[in-house]
Each structure stands twice: as structure tokens, then as C-alpha cells.
Design a protein around this motif. Structure first.
Motif, PDB file in Angstrom:
ATOM      1  N   ARG A 181       8.176  20.370 101.590  1.00 48.35           N
ATOM      2  CA  ARG A 181       9.339  20.503 100.831  1.00 48.35           C
ATOM      3  C   ARG A 181      10.941  19.904 101.154  1.00 48.35           C
ATOM      4  NH1 ARG A 181       9.095  26.578 103.962  1.00 48.35           N
ATOM      5  NH2 ARG A 181       7.237  26.824 102.743  1.00 48.35           N
ATOM      6  N   THR A 182      10.626  18.728 100.750  1.00 47.26           N
ATOM      7  CA  THR A 182      10.868  17.446 100.810  1.00 47.26           C
ATOM      8  C   THR A 182      12.354  17.525  99.638  1.00 47.26           C
ATOM      9  OG1 THR A 182      10.250  16.469  98.285  1.00 47.26           O
ATOM     10  CG2 THR A 182       9.190  16.206 100.701  1.00 47.26           C
ATOM     11  N   ARG A 183      13.458  16.625  99.605  1.00 50.54           N
ATOM     12  CA  ARG A 183      14.611  16.545  99.567  1.00 50.54           C
ATOM     13  C   ARG A 183      14.368  16.104  97.305  1.00 50.54           C
ATOM     14  NH1 ARG A 183      18.708  14.667 103.613  1.00 50.54           N
ATOM     15  NH2 ARG A 183      17.925  15.767 105.073  1.00 50.54           N
ATOM     16  N   ALA A 184      13.142  15.280  97.332  1.00 52.74           N
ATOM     17  CA  ALA A 184      13.397  14.479  96.235  1.00 52.74           C
ATOM     18  C   ALA A 184      12.690  15.370  94.900  1.00 52.74           C
ATOM     19  CB  ALA A 184      11.534  14.182  95.859  1.00 52.74           C
ATOM     20  N   GLU A 185      12.841  16.802  94.668  1.00 50.01           N
ATOM     21  CA  GLU A 185      12.870  17.614  93.443  1.00 50.01           C
ATOM     22  C   GLU A 185      13.995  18.416  93.615  1.00 50.01           C
ATOM     23  OE1 GLU A 185       9.416  20.707  95.121  1.00 50.01           O
ATOM     24  OE2 GLU A 185       7.888  18.957  94.610  1.00 50.01           O
ATOM     25  N   GLN A 186      15.006  17.987  94.199  1.00 48.85           N
ATOM     26  CA  GLN A 186      16.494  18.964  94.344  1.00 48.85           C
ATOM     27  C   GLN A 186      17.611  18.476  94.300  1.00 48.85           C
ATOM     28  OE1 GLN A 186      16.686  20.412  97.997  1.00 48.85           O
ATOM     29  NE2 GLN A 186      15.413  21.712  98.091  1.00 48.85           N
ATOM     30  N   LEU A 187      16.915  16.601  93.354  1.00 51.89           N
ATOM     31  CA  LEU A 187      18.001  15.667  93.506  1.00 51.89           C
ATOM     32  C   LEU A 187      18.193  15.009  91.847  1.00 51.89           C
ATOM     33  CD1 LEU A 187      15.698  12.292  94.879  1.00 51.89           C
ATOM     34  CD2 LEU A 187      17.334  13.890  96.404  1.00 51.89           C
ATOM     35  N   ASP A 188      19.863  15.301  91.972  1.00 55.96           N
ATOM     36  CA  ASP A 188      20.846  15.014  90.560  1.00 55.96           C
ATOM     37  C   ASP A 188      19.947  13.625  89.947  1.00 55.96           C
ATOM     38  OD1 ASP A 188      22.070  12.275  91.510  1.00 55.96           O
ATOM     39  OD2 ASP A 188      23.707  13.917  92.508  1.00 55.96           O
ATOM     40  N   GLN A 189      20.245  13.724  88.754  1.00 54.41           N
ATOM     41  CA  GLN A 189      20.091  13.011  87.883  1.00 54.41           C
ATOM     42  C   GLN A 189      20.193  11.286  88.432  1.00 54.41           C
ATOM     43  OE1 GLN A 189      17.954  13.070  85.196  1.00 54.41           O
ATOM     44  NE2 GLN A 189      17.973  15.129  84.940  1.00 54.41           N
ATOM     45  N   THR A 190      21.226  10.799  88.806  1.00 49.03           N
ATOM     46  CA  THR A 190      21.719  10.037  89.194  1.00 49.03           C
ATOM     47  C   THR A 190      21.110   9.489  90.130  1.00 49.03           C
ATOM     48  OG1 THR A 190      24.267   9.836  88.830  1.00 49.03           O
ATOM     49  CG2 THR A 190      23.798   8.549  90.191  1.00 49.03           C
ATOM     50  N   GLN A 191      20.875  10.441  91.184  1.00 50.25           N
ATOM     51  CA  GLN A 191      19.708  10.403  92.323  1.00 50.25           C
ATOM     52  C   GLN A 191      18.446  10.278  92.396  1.00 50.25           C
ATOM     53  OE1 GLN A 191      20.622  13.429  94.988  1.00 50.25           O
ATOM     54  NE2 GLN A 191      22.411  12.481  96.271  1.00 50.25           N
ATOM     55  N   GLN A 192      17.962  10.526  90.851  1.00 49.70           N
ATOM     56  CA  GLN A 192      16.534  10.337  90.651  1.00 49.70           C
ATOM     57  C   GLN A 192      16.355   9.294  90.584  1.00 49.70           C
ATOM     58  OE1 GLN A 192      14.541  13.500  88.020  1.00 49.70           O
ATOM     59  NE2 GLN A 192      16.556  15.416  89.341  1.00 49.70           N
ATOM     60  N   THR A 193      17.189   8.826  89.768  1.00 43.81           N
ATOM     61  CA  THR A 193      16.925   7.144  88.678  1.00 43.81           C
ATOM     62  C   THR A 193      16.958   6.144  89.531  1.00 43.81           C
ATOM     63  OG1 THR A 193      18.296   8.250  86.645  1.00 43.81           O
ATOM     64  CG2 THR A 193      18.375   5.829  87.183  1.00 43.81           C
ATOM     65  N   LEU A 194      17.563   6.143  90.673  1.00 41.35           N
ATOM     66  CA  LEU A 194      18.342   5.324  92.323  1.00 41.35           C
ATOM     67  C   LEU A 194      16.726   5.872  92.219  1.00 41.35           C
ATOM     68  CD1 LEU A 194      21.748   5.524  92.371  1.00 41.35           C
ATOM     69  CD2 LEU A 194      20.469   4.208  91.572  1.00 41.35           C
ATOM     70  N   ALA A 195      16.095   7.142  92.412  1.00 40.97           N
ATOM     71  CA  ALA A 195      14.746   6.170  93.365  1.00 40.97           C
ATOM     72  C   ALA A 195      13.814   6.171  93.083  1.00 40.97           C
ATOM     73  CB  ALA A 195      14.484   8.481  93.975  1.00 40.97           C
ATOM     74  N   LEU A 196      13.813   6.748  91.816  1.00 44.65           N
ATOM     75  CA  LEU A 196      12.495   5.442  90.683  1.00 44.65           C
ATOM     76  C   LEU A 196      12.571   4.301  90.965  1.00 44.65           C
ATOM     77  CD1 LEU A 196       9.747   6.327  89.253  1.00 44.65           C
ATOM     78  CD2 LEU A 196      11.793   6.678  86.757  1.00 44.65           C
ATOM     79  N   LEU A 197      13.907   3.604  90.653  1.00 42.43           N
ATOM     80  CA  LEU A 197      14.559   2.283  90.772  1.00 42.43           C
ATOM     81  C   LEU A 197      13.610   1.621  92.130  1.00 42.43           C
ATOM     82  CD1 LEU A 197      17.430   1.880  88.499  1.00 42.43           C
ATOM     83  CD2 LEU A 197      15.011   1.473  87.437  1.00 42.43           C
ATOM     84  N   MET A 198      14.431   2.230  93.368  1.00 40.71           N
ATOM     85  CA  MET A 198      14.432   1.656  94.759  1.00 40.71           C
ATOM     86  C   MET A 198      12.847   2.134  95.174  1.00 40.71           C
ATOM     87  SD  MET A 198      17.707   3.138  96.049  1.00 40.71           S
ATOM     88  CE  MET A 198      17.567   2.065  97.712  1.00 40.71           C
ATOM     89  N   GLY A 199      11.869   3.057  94.705  1.00 42.15           N
ATOM     90  CA  GLY A 199      10.451   3.274  94.839  1.00 42.15           C
ATOM     91  C   GLY A 199      10.852   4.192  96.563  1.00 42.15           C
ATOM     92  N   THR A 200      12.404   4.700  96.338  1.00 40.47           N
ATOM     93  CA  THR A 200      11.864   5.812  97.675  1.00 40.47           C
ATOM     94  C   THR A 200      10.723   6.326  98.402  1.00 40.47           C
ATOM     95  OG1 THR A 200      13.018   7.835  96.656  1.00 40.47           O
ATOM     96  CG2 THR A 200      14.296   6.175  97.151  1.00 40.47           C
ATOM     97  N   GLU A 201      10.927   6.203  99.423  1.00 41.35           N
ATOM     98  CA  GLU A 201       9.570   6.482 100.121  1.00 41.35           C
ATOM     99  C   GLU A 201       9.336   8.012  99.708  1.00 41.35           C
ATOM    100  OE1 GLU A 201       8.796   7.590 105.313  1.00 41.35           O
ATOM    101  OE2 GLU A 201       8.503   5.471 104.417  1.00 41.35           O
ATOM    102  N   SER A 202      10.808   9.191  99.611  1.00 41.08           N
ATOM    103  CA  SER A 202      10.956  10.273 100.154  1.00 41.08           C
ATOM    104  C   SER A 202      10.216  10.879  98.509  1.00 41.08           C
ATOM    105  CB  SER A 202      11.725  11.392  99.655  1.00 41.08           C
ATOM    106  OG  SER A 202      12.882  10.556  98.550  1.00 41.08           O
ATOM    107  N   LEU A 203      10.578   9.938  97.272  1.00 38.99           N
ATOM    108  CA  LEU A 203       9.615  10.062  96.418  1.00 38.99           C
ATOM    109  C   LEU A 203       8.364   9.231  95.651  1.00 38.99           C
ATOM    110  CD1 LEU A 203      10.079  10.196  93.158  1.00 38.99           C
ATOM    111  CD2 LEU A 203      10.633   8.421  92.792  1.00 38.99           C
TER     112      LEU A 203
END
Length: 923
Positions: A181-203
């Protein structure tokens, strides 16, 4: 009344009881057969000498015929909790319990290593389905608890734990564990974009779980590529007609980042700096347990080699040099390269010789050097089938481009006449009015708004998501094959693994037609190539998308259109100055974001108050001083603008740190000789809980819980855990005028010579030890959970992570074994630490090796954000090399040079309380 002594006495009594009982305890074992797995439990006493195995996860359960699978070890969590509560560290466990699965119904001949050997033979006894189910639930609970603890304590990507908990939960019908139950599925659009660009571990882990669980039905990529974000046009700033633009910028595509050195010797300086301190800027500060050697990979990929003549001939052959690219994704295959402006024909001759040597080196790997037509021009393409070498070499007049991306070559030729170039863009011309070429910066970095827009384009966003899926599927496939061998099931093909339940149905089916392929050497993506050497994103043809991909991007594009509106360009300049003749340097750093649209940064920017020329005057004895003008903003509009400041005095820390978790953080705060204050009103300090208030005495002191003190005097409200320090500091607090307005100001002295240096080294050594220990836990988990032979665990881990494991303490990993115990991976640095005959050299954090001071300030006003910093550093003497520092400027690469290569400076180092002096000579 202080109850701590009573708690300590009670715990001591309990420990005595447990240890006395353990001396007479025996191994307790039970096992229940079942399908697909039986489940068992074994409990054994622990000797005090075995307590360190609990820290390194050095417990092991072995069955004579390898029938035991997926064990979960627990030593109880009461001792850990009480130890943290008392601040004494985790209490040693008295016993260990192991829940495990097994196959078959024959007797189990078990050996539990703690690491001392405890042998037992158990005959599985059939029980009712309800009893079997209850014990299986107990195993599942403990298995997930152990996985969560490993993820919490580990410093490596928890790929093994994520795969096993998700796969076993799917296979055995258990609800997803809490770790799913990670936070990756609860991020807003800005956070999702940054997570994808940074390849975050949660994503990355969320994507891995989706792959293992087989979520979503297969969709056809039959939809057209969605339209790009409808960005707002930036207003054209007034630009002087005579602004000077360097010729190099006229040959760089507007959508590329641009790192210009001006002279080749400046490039070599940066290369040597990164080479000395870990290969990238991040490694100069942070501790890492692995090294992907991104620098070496990119150097090999571009077929650019070291050249011992570069120091002598670089500036006579090369007029200008820059690193350019469409992205910085070096870990999976970046679209970047190097551009050179030649002074004469020698540069072309040297490149021809370098490429001939590279072709000879890579011949055994299938290397070829062919001429391809791009934009009607001849281009040399040196490459290998696995993309480990992918080097386009293009020439346009005096400008030479070596890049990994065909798309960049196409644009290079298109703008040869200056059309669509970075140098011709209004925003770059404006940048050159603010940071003119005449400054002669050592390094000039420019990230255009077009570059940032490219990262949010449908090409990048959709392909990044597909690459993330591809990478995680390759990792899952690696682990599924290991699990198949551990369970003695067929696992040569994906179909074998699906039938065994180790992969979900439909695994590897993708909308773009690509799939993971198992080869003799590796697992590769059929379209993109091997992990780590993917084809650059601009070179991947995106002909169609699925309905889900299109819908996600349309939603994201609408969000950026309405909320971000436009991307803000970023420019950074670095000027290198000399402080002394023994390697002392000062870097003058200026960074501008202009124009700045604050709305897209949300509540973060809203917290900054108005810039002020007033600051809290330096307090005598401070070695660290940080202050900011803040307001409540979107967080709490009722909080007015005020100065919030932090100071740390140059004095020894007051005690050791023995706890972990929250208690560790509290102990660090309690031991730090520092203070936190506000003026002219408490501001954010008023948000502290009501319990952090107390009656003031006649001197303005208030005693608060947790050992905290507060003093209100002369309009300043100040907190500290040290009452005497609070009394010494507060009389010196006053405001003073400065020449510049700013919201944030930072001043740090020479920590290496401060009285805090020993404490800082101790904290960082403890952190490095935990990271080193985490690597050992990974190696042990591979052997225990996936039955990887212990002597192969290091090689397997590095293959799985696609990186080399590095001991942050400076040691090497090796198998060590005591009599009667199982072999465990340990660092030579650990072993040296317990060898009185050869004690190790004192640990020296890398940051204290080079850092000598910092003075910085940030100002936000009039639609722009400006940072000015002066960083003092001590360089190691080193030979210059021609290497590729590329954009592991931002990502992990090499390990730093060994301590024995360091040479101390003969120049006395300045006192940590000395201010940074403006006098320095330019190189």
C-alpha cells in the motif's frame, strides 16, 4: 518522578530470567505437511555471543535436501521497543523463532544457524486444514513483518522482498501486505510527473507489484499519440541587440540541456573533481552502497577514451566544449553527447584514431563502424549489438558532435545555419544578458524551457512509463528464475515460470509489441535492448498508444496546462577561484530561475516571506547558521512574516547516539549544541504542541517536556535542549543590516576543523556501517530466500541491481566463517574493527575531506529566483585525465579514491568561526 531506573532494573531482571532460562532451553520444532507447501516453526535459544547475528540478519535455516523455503526469522520486538524507549539501543534477544515453508512429507533434517549450529530432525505431522491454515497465516504475518523490517533497515532497493511478498501473496491467496500500500498510487499529477522523471523507488516498486500481480488486461496500442501540453507562450523580454552569444550555442538544439565549459581545461578541472570524489556531485555528500559506474558506461558508449595528451594539447586543439542532451537518464540509456569546437584539423584526426581503437577493443562484442545517412549527411555510427557502444559522430564545419542519439544528430544538422538553435532563442539571449559570455565562467549550465517541456511531452512520458515496466519485468524475471531453482521447478522459459505460479499469466505482453527475452548472456528488451543500455528515448518510434496511456496523458496534460502553464528556464554558473597554493579553491555559484511562475510550486513558494536586508547577526561561536524569512502562506495564512533561524555552536556534542528510529532522531537533536529561534514573533514556533509550553521564570526561561528549554528575550523566542547554551547565546541575538535582500541565508564554517568534527564523523560512520550492513543483508537474503549459493551471492546481487556493491566504510565484501557456523558475507572493514592487532584507520567522511565552508543566500522577487553561493573546498592532488563526467553530475557512479591517495595540505586550515573572505585569485 524519574521511572527510568526502575525500568532499567526491571528489564535487567527480565534479561537475567531469559538468559537463565535459555541455558536450559531446547530447540522446539513442529511441522505440518500441506499443498503446495507445508508450514513449520522452530524456536531455539540464543547465546549472548550470537546477538550480533540478529543485527546482520545472519540467521540461516538449512535442510539437508533443500526442502525448506521462504523462512521468516523473528527475535521479538519487545526488546527493540524497550531499548529505544530507554535510549540504550536494542536489547539482545534471548531466542529466535523461524516460520518456514517446506515441500513433501518426509522427515526434515534441519540445522538452524544463529550463527551457532542447532540441529533438529522433525517428522511432519498431518493436522486439520484449519490448523494448517492458522500456522500458514502465522508464517505470512511474520514473513511480511520481516520484509518490512528489512525494507526499513536496508539501504538497497528492496527488490527481493517486494518480489517474494507479492508473488507468494498472489500464489497462496493472501491479502496484499502493508508494504504494497504505497503512496505512489495516491500522488497528484505533479508528483506523478516528477516520480516518473526521477524514477523514484516507490514508483518502481509499485510498477513491479503490478507486473507480478498481472493487473490490467492487455490493450492494443491503436490510439494516435495524444497532443502535447498547450503551454502558454513566455513573454518576450527586452533584449539588447548587441548581446554576445558564443558560437557553440548556435549549434545546440533548443530542446537540449547545455553545459558549456568555454575551455577544454575547464572541462578537465570538473572531470578531475568528480573523479576525486566519487564520480558525481551526489557522491561528494551522500553515502551509497552501490555504484553503477554510469561514467564508465557512458564513456564506453560514446567511444571517447582517456588521453594523456589532453592536458597539454586540449586548449590548443579545442576552442570550446559542451555536454548536451535531451535527458539525464544515464542509468538506462540517456540521449546525450559532447560537442566540440575545433581550432584545427587535429581534432578530427584524434577522433578517427580513438574510434579505430574502440572498434578494435569491441570487435569481440560484434562492434561495427558504418557510415549512415542522416539529414542527407554522412555520419559515422560505431556500435555493438547490445548497445553498450552506440556512438554517432557528426561534423558540421568546425563543430564536432559525438552522441548516443540519432535524433540529436538530425537536429544538429537542421540548425547548422542557426535556425531553431538554443543560441537563437529569446530566452537564451536574455540569459546571456544576465550571465554574459564575458564573465568567462568555468562552467555555464542552461536548462531551457524547451528542454523541460520535452520531458513532459507524450513521447517522453509514455515511453518512460513503458521503460519503467520493462526494467521491472526484467528484474522480476531474474528473481522468478532464481525462485524456480530454489523450488526445483522448471524455469528456463517464461511459460515455465507462469505454470509454476512464479509469474502471472500474460507476463511480458506489452502494447508496443516488445517483450523480455531470455538469452544466454542476459535478459533483454526486444525493442530497447539490455537493461542499462536502452535505446535513447528520442530514438524510440512511438507509433501508437493504448486507450489507458492516452487517457492518463490527456489528464496530465490538462493539469500542466491549467496549473503549470509554462516551464521555467534554469541557468547556473560556476566560477573557480584559488584560495591558496595547496589545493584550496573557492567556487562562486550563481543560479537563476527566470522568469519564475510561482503558482506551479504550490505551498512551498508561498512559505517564503518578502526579501529582507535585515538578518540575525552572527552569534560568536556558531559554526552553522541558517535563517529564513517565512510566513504561513497556503499552509497557515494566519502566521505573519518572521525570521526563523537555526544555529549550531562550535563545541563538542553532549553524548552518544545509541537508539534507532524516532528515539535516534530525538537523541541527535538533544546532543547537538544548537538552538532554534524566531523574531519578532514566534511564528512557526507557535505551532508546537500545547505540551511544549511552560511557565517562565524571571529570566525568561521555560522548562518544556523532552528536556527542551525556551527563552523569550528582546523580541526573540529561542529553543534549545541545553539551558546553559541558551543562556550564552540569547544575549548576542540582534538584527543587523546587510547590503543584499534575501529570504534564506546559510553560513557553514570549516567542519573538518571544528570541535563537532569527531561527532559528525561518528554519526556518518554509523550511517555508513548501516549501509554496509544492508548490503550484507541483501547477500544473505539471496542465499536464504532464493537458495543462491553463498559464494555466488555477490555476483548475483550485482547482476540483479545492475551495479557494483560498495562498502561505504571503505572495505571489501568477503565470505567469513567461524567454526561451527555458516559462512556469512562481511566487510573487511568490520573485521579490521575487531582485530586489536591491526586496527583500521579512523573513518573520515568524504564531505569532511573536501568541504571547507559555505556562504549562500536565496532571493525570490519580481518573478525570479536567484541563488548566490560561495563554496570553499580542499582539492586532492591528482593527475588530469580525459574522461566523461557527463550527467552523473547528478547520479551515482564511482567510488572515491582511496584514503591512501590523499595528501594533507601544508597550509593551516582556517578556524571554523572565520567568515568566508572575499579575496581569492581567479584561475
Amino acid at each position: 518522578m524519574d521511572v527510568r531506573p526502575f525500568l532499567v532494573a526491571a528489564v535487567a531482571a527480565l534479561l537475567f530470567w531469559f538468559s537463565a532460562d535459555a541455558a536450559f532451553a531446547r530447540v522446539d520444532v513442529e511441522a505440518i505437511p500441506g499443498s503446495p507447501f507445508g508450514v513449520g516453526r522452530i524456536t531455539a535459544p540464543l547465546r549472548l555471543a550470537d546477538a550480533d547475528a540478529a543485527d546482520s540478519n545472519g540467521f540461516a535455516l538449512v535442510e539437508e535436501n533443500d526442502r525448506v523455503l521462504y523462512p521468516a526469522f523473528t527475535t521479538g520486538r519487545i526488546g527493540r521497543f524497550i531499548g529505544q524507549l530507554l535510549g540504550t539501543g536494542d536489547l539482545p534477544p534471548s531466542s529466535v523463532t523461524v516460520y518456514f515453508l517446506f515441500t513433501g512429507d518426509q522427515p526434515l533434517r534441519l540445522t538452524l544457524y544463529t550463527p551457532s549450529a542447532n540441529a533438529a530432525t522433525v517428522v511432519p505431522v498431518p493436522q486439520t486444514a484449519r490448523v494448517h491454515s492458522r500456522m500458514l497465516q502465522d508464517w505470512w504475518r511474520e514473513y511480511n513483518a520481516a520484509a518490512r523490517q528489512q525494507i526499513s533497515d536496508g539501504d538497497y532497493p528492496p527488490l527481493v522482498e517486494t518480489y517474494l511478498t507479492t508473488m507468494l501473496g498472489q500464489r497462496l491467496g493472501f491479502a496484499p501486505p502493508l508494504t504494497d500500500r504505497t503512496r505512489a498510487e495516491q500522488l497528484d499529477q505533479t508528483q506523478q510527473t516528477l516520480a516518473l522523471l526521477m524514477g523514484t523507488e516507490s514508483l518502481r516498486l509499485a510498477t513491479m507489484r503490478e507486473s507480478i500481480q498481472g493487473r490490467g488486461a492487455f490493450e492494443a496500442a491503436d490510439q494516435p499519440l495524444p497532443a502535447d501540453v498547450a503551454w502558454r507562450t513566455l513573454p518576450a523580454p527586452p533584449i539588447a541587440a548587441d548581446v554576445v552569444i558564443e558560437p557553440m550555442a548556435a549549434h545546440v538544439p533548443e530542446e537540449c540541456f547545455y553545459i558549456r565549459f568555454g575551455r577544454f581545461s575547464n572541462y578537465l578541472w570538473l572531470d578531475n573533481l568528480l573523479e576525486d570524489y566519487g564520480g558525481d556531485l551526489g557522491s561528494m555528500i551522500t553515502l551509497r552502497g552501490s555504484s553503477a559506474d554510469l561514467n564508465g558506461r557512458m564513456q564506453r558508449r560514446l567511444a571517447l577514451e582517456k588521453n594523456v595528451l589532453a592536458d597539454l594539447l586540449g586548449d590548443t586543439v579545442i576552442a570550446d566544449v559542451a555536454i548536451i542532451g535531451r535527458d539525464t537518464f544515464s542509468e538506462q540509456g540517456a540521449a546525450m553527447g559532447m560537442m566540440f569546437q575545433a581550432r584545427n584539423a587535429l581534432l578530427a584526426q584524434d577522433f578517427a584514431q580513438q574510434r579505430a581503437r574502440a572498434l578494435a577493443r569491441e570487435k569481440a562484442n560484434g562492434a561495427t563502424n558504418v557510415t549512415v545517412k542522416i539529414a542527407g549527411r554522412d555520419v559515422s555510427l560505431l556500435s555493438t549489438p547490445d548497445n553498450a557502444v552506440r556512438s554517432f559522430y557528426a561534423v558540421d564545419g568546425d563543430f564536432h558532435l559525438v552522441t548516443t542519439s540519432r535524433a540529436i544528430v538530425e537536429r544538429f544538422f537542421e540548425i547548422g545555419a542557426g535556425r531553431g538553435s538554443l543560441g537563437a532563442s529569446p530566452e537564451f539571449r536574455q540569459a546571456r544578458t544576465e550571465m554574459p559570455v564575458s564573465r568567462d565562467d568555468t562552467v555555464f549550465v542552461y536548462f531551457s524551457s524547451a528542454f523541460f517541456r520535452g520531458l513532459v511531452s507524450p513521447q517522453y512520458q509514455i515511453e518512460l512509463a513503458r521503460r519503467m515496466q520493462s526494467v521491472t519485468e526484467i528484474e522480476v524475471l531474474h528473481m522468478a528464475r532464481l525462485a524456480a531453482r530454489a523450488e526445483k521447478q522448471p524455469g528456463e522459459t517464461i511459460d515455465d515460470l507462469i505454470r509454476a505460479g512464479l509469474l502471472p499469466r500474460g507476463f511480458g505482453q506489452r502494447a508496443d509489441g516488445s517483450q523480455p527475452i531470455i538469452t544466454d548472456e542476459a535478459i533483454v528488451d526486444s525493442l530497447r535492448g539490455p537493461r542499462g543500455n536502452f535505446i535513447p528515448i528520442p530514438d524510440v518510434e512511438l507509433t501508437g498508444v493504448t486507450r489507458s496511456e492516452a487517457a492518463r496523458y490527456v489528464e496530465r496534460a490538462a493539469f500542466h496546462r491549467d496549473n503549470w502553464k509554462q516551464m521555467d528556464p534554469l541557468m547556473v554558473s560556476v566560477k573557480r577561484l584559488a584560495r591558496d597554493r595547496d589545493g584550496g579553491e573557492r567556487l562562486v555559484i550563481d543560479a537563476h530561475i527566470a522568469p519564475l511562475d510561482e503558482s506551479k510550486y504550490g505551498w512551498v513558494m508561498s512559505l517564503l516571506g518578502p526579501p529582507s536586508t535585515r538578518r540575525v547577526a552572527p552569534v560568536p561561536g556558531d559554526v552553522i547558521s541558517i535563517q529564513a524569512v517565512l510566513k504561513g502562506g497556503m499552509f497557515d495564512p494566519s502566521i505573519p512574516a518572521h525570521h526563523l533561524f537555526v544555529g549550531v555552536q562550535d563545541m563538542p556534542a553532549s553524548g552518544a547516539v545509541r537508539s534507532s528510529g524516532f528515539m535516534r532522531t530525538l537523541q541527535i537533536l538533544q546532543n547537538t549544541p544548537g538552538y532554534l529561534g524566531a523574531w519578532p514573533r514566534p511564528g512557526f514556533l507557535d505551532l508546537l504542541p500545547a505540551i511544549l509550553t511552560g511557565e517562565r521564570d524571571v529570566y525568561g526561561f521555560s522548562a518544556l517536556p523532552l528536556g527542551l528549554w525556551r527563552r523569550d528575550v528582546n523580541g526573540f523566542s529561542v529553543l534549545s535542549f541545553d539551558k546553559r547554551l541558551l543562556g550564552d547565546v540569547t544575549p548576542h541575538l540582534q538584527l543587523e543590516e546587510t547590503d543584499t535582500a534575501a529570504q534564506i541565508r546559510v553560513n557553514v564554517g570549516d567542519l573538518s576543523q571544528s570541535k563537532l568534527s569527531g561527532w559528525i564523523s561518528t554519526l556518518m560512520e554509523d550511517r555508513a556501517r548501516q549501509a554496509s550492513l544492508g548490503n550484507a543483508r541483501l547477500l544473505h537474503a539471496l542465499s536464504q530466500q532464493l537458495h543462491v549459493p553463498r559464494e555466488e551471492a555477490l555476483k548475483t546481487a550485482e547482476h540483479l541491481l545492475d551495479a557494483k556493491l560498495v562498502c561505504p566504510l571503505g572495505g571489501e565484501y568477503q565470505l567469513a566463517q567461524r567454526d561451527g557456523s555458516i559462512a556469512l558475507w562481511q566487510s573487511t572493514r568490520w573485521l579490521a574493527a575487531i582485530d586489536p592487532a591491526e586496527p583500521p584507520d579512523p573513518y573520515q567522511p568524504l564531505v569532511l575531506d573536501w568541504f571547507r565552508g559555505l556562504d549562500a543566500q536565496l532571493t525570490k522577487s519580481d518573478g525570479r529566483l536567484v541563488v548566490h553561493a560561495e563554496l570553499d573546498m580542499q582539492r586532492r592532488p591528482s593527475a588530469s585525465k580525459f574522461d566523461i563526467p557527463l550527467l552523473n553530475l547528478f547520479g551515482g557512479n564511482k567510488t572515491p579514491k582511496k584514503d591512501e591517495e590523499k595528501k594533507p595540505s601544508a597550509e593551516p586550515r582556517p578556524s571554523p568561526t572565520d567568515s568566508l573572505k572575499p579575496s581569492a585569485r581567479e584561475f
